[in-house]
Design an enzyme around this catalytic site. Structure first.
Site: not given
Length: 488
Positions: A13, A15-16, A83, A236-237, A296
């Site tokens: 959310a 960084s990539g 997700g 999904h990470d 979660n």
């Protein structure tokens, strides 16, 4: 000795990264190298919090090109992200509008409407998924009600990682592990649930059949002209992170610690009983037909916001100052939806403490202490819920992901949970992404074999619980309290 080169695109959310993995099959040696890192942030468009997917695509392509510029022949590529969020496409495959973030408030009140019209128990019986106000189930209803002009233009809806795979290959795919996060997949059939989709108003035709991880979606043509397979990993990470969790046996639990904290265990069967519904447990899809039975928890999002607001750049220095403070003076419920996206996280935490009649944290270290203690206590409560659900205690907790670098929080977690903690690997999502690629390339047979590779190659740190710590003594007082669910 053969060497495989796999590229993992890991989007978060904030960084990539584009990461290069090199795997030598002889000694089963696995190394990771960061090739390209970039920021990811929300932008306000027409009043909505949106993702700039065009910019993200450009960064992904730049990272892939950097690998090729080094003369490395890539064997495969995989993409994992967060997700629930999606992108609309028209019949020509062109994007329709911008994807709206799960942190946007457009779904406010829709979860309650769904419960009133479909029934909470019925939704859970069909999906087995935790009730979160930003699940795709409610996002699509918001889309239909608030942006009907986009609905008429759309022909497909792709989740974020499937969208980027489509942009690289031109082929559509709906990967199963991420699809389950939508609360729209029927837990018994592994296909889209028509009753739930009908409630959203979105057409079933937007969605293709969910496919389990491990298939080749298509090929990306690199600048040198090579056709490189793009693999549908566990996109999904968290699903990827769990694959890379070196769980010793079925009595080990995991905690994927990052912006979100996701605590759970693996199971060959889902848990959809009344107790699971009452505890708001989710049964997300995993690799090899396993379920990720988990919950979660808001996670280090609170800390990330406080660091930004307090202009803190030295995280380790802050943690050291935080460790010197007494425990459990400031307590909040991290899962209260007031913390999803407040204007000021620092002010919201202070207000929550004030509302509860507690001392109010003022300094950055006090705010961090509040977050760490509150998270550790919530971890203990959730771990107890999960143990009660399965009818057996856990012997060990594996903390993976970026948050496992926080030694103070790891020790607080061990103390609060009263359980041995193993921290690592840090790059869990990336490694799990790579693991599915290596299985698809027939380098490894299954997840268990890959987990042994992780044990042999990753740095792991053990934390022993201290029953005499301040937080361990506080647990008995905290556990009976009710915490709010995100769907409240």
């Amino acid at each position: 000795m053969s060497i495989r080169h796999c590229v993992a695109v890991d989007l978060g959310a904030s960084s990539g990264r584009v990461m290069l993995a090199s795997y030598q099959s002889g000694p089963r040696a696995l190394t990771l190298r960061e090739i390209h890192r970039f920021t990811n942030s929300l932008q306000k468009v027409d009043g909505f919090d949106c993702w700039d997917v065009d910019s993200l695509e450009g960064e992904i392509r730049r990272g892939l090109e950097k690998v090729c510029e080094q003369g490395i022949l890539i064997d495969s590529i995989g993409i994992d992200t967060w997700g629930v969020d999606y992108v609309l496409l028209d019949k020509q495959g062109q994007r329709v509008g911008l994807p709206i973030s799960y942190r946007d408030d457009r779904t406010q009140g829709l979860l309650r409407h769904a419960e009133e019209q479909l029934g909470r128990a019925e939704i859970y019986r069909r999906s087995g998924i935790q009730f979160l106000p930003f699940n795709t189930l409610y996002q699509l209803r918001a889309l239909v009600e608030q942006q009907p002009e986009l609905v008429s233009q759309a022909a497909h809806a792709l989740l974020i990682p499937d969208y980027f795979s489509f942009r690289l290959t031109g082929n559509l795919n709906w990967e199963y592990t991420n699809a389950t996060t939508t609360q729209l997949v029927n837990i018994n059939s592994d296909s889209w649930d028509e009753t739930l989709l009908n409630w959203t108003g979105a057409p079933l035709a937007w969605f293709g059949t969910p496919t389990h991880p491990g298939n080749v979606i298509g090929h990306w043509i690199c600048p040198q002209g090579n056709r490189i397979p793009v693999v549908a990993v566990a996109s999904h990470d968290t699903a990827s992170a769990v694959i890379a969790s070196p769980l010793a046996d079925r009595h080990a639990a995991y905690l994927s610690s990052g912006t979100w904290s996701l605590m759970g265990f693996e199971s060959l069967t889902p848990y959809t009983c009344d107790a699971a519904l009452q505890a708001n447990i989710t049964n997300e899809g995993g690799a090899e037909g396993r379920y990720r039975v988990l919950k979660n928890i808001m996670g280090l999002w609170l800390l990330q916001r406080v660091l930004k607001e307090q202009h803190v750049s030295d995280l380790q220095g802050l943690i050291a100052r935080t460790a010197a403070l007494p425990a459990c003076r400031f307590m909040i419920d991290c899962n209260d939806d007031r913390f999803i996206n407040p204007a000021s996280m620092s002010a919201e935490i202070q207000a929550a403490c004030r509302d509860a009649g507690q001392p109010v944290p003022e300094s950055d270290a006090e705010l961090a202490r509040c977050i760490f203690d509150s998270l550790a206590l919530l971890y203990a409560r959730v771990l107890n819920e999960l143990a009660a659900l399965r009818g057996q205690p856990f012997s060990q907790l594996h903390i993976v992901g970026g948050g496992c670098q926080n030694a103070l929080l790891n020790q607080l977690c061990a103390d609060a949970c009263g359980i041995a903690v193993v921290a690592g690997p840090i790059e869990a999502s990336t490694l799990g992404n790579i693991g599915i690629q290596l299985m698809t390339l027939d380098e490894l047979a299954n997840v268990d074999e890959f987990r042994q590779v992780v044990r042999d190659n990753a740095a792991l740190t053990a934390f022993t619980p201290n029953p005499d710590s301040e937080i361990a003594r506080f647990v008995a007082q905290f556990q009976p309290q009710q915490t709010k669910e995100l769907c409240a």
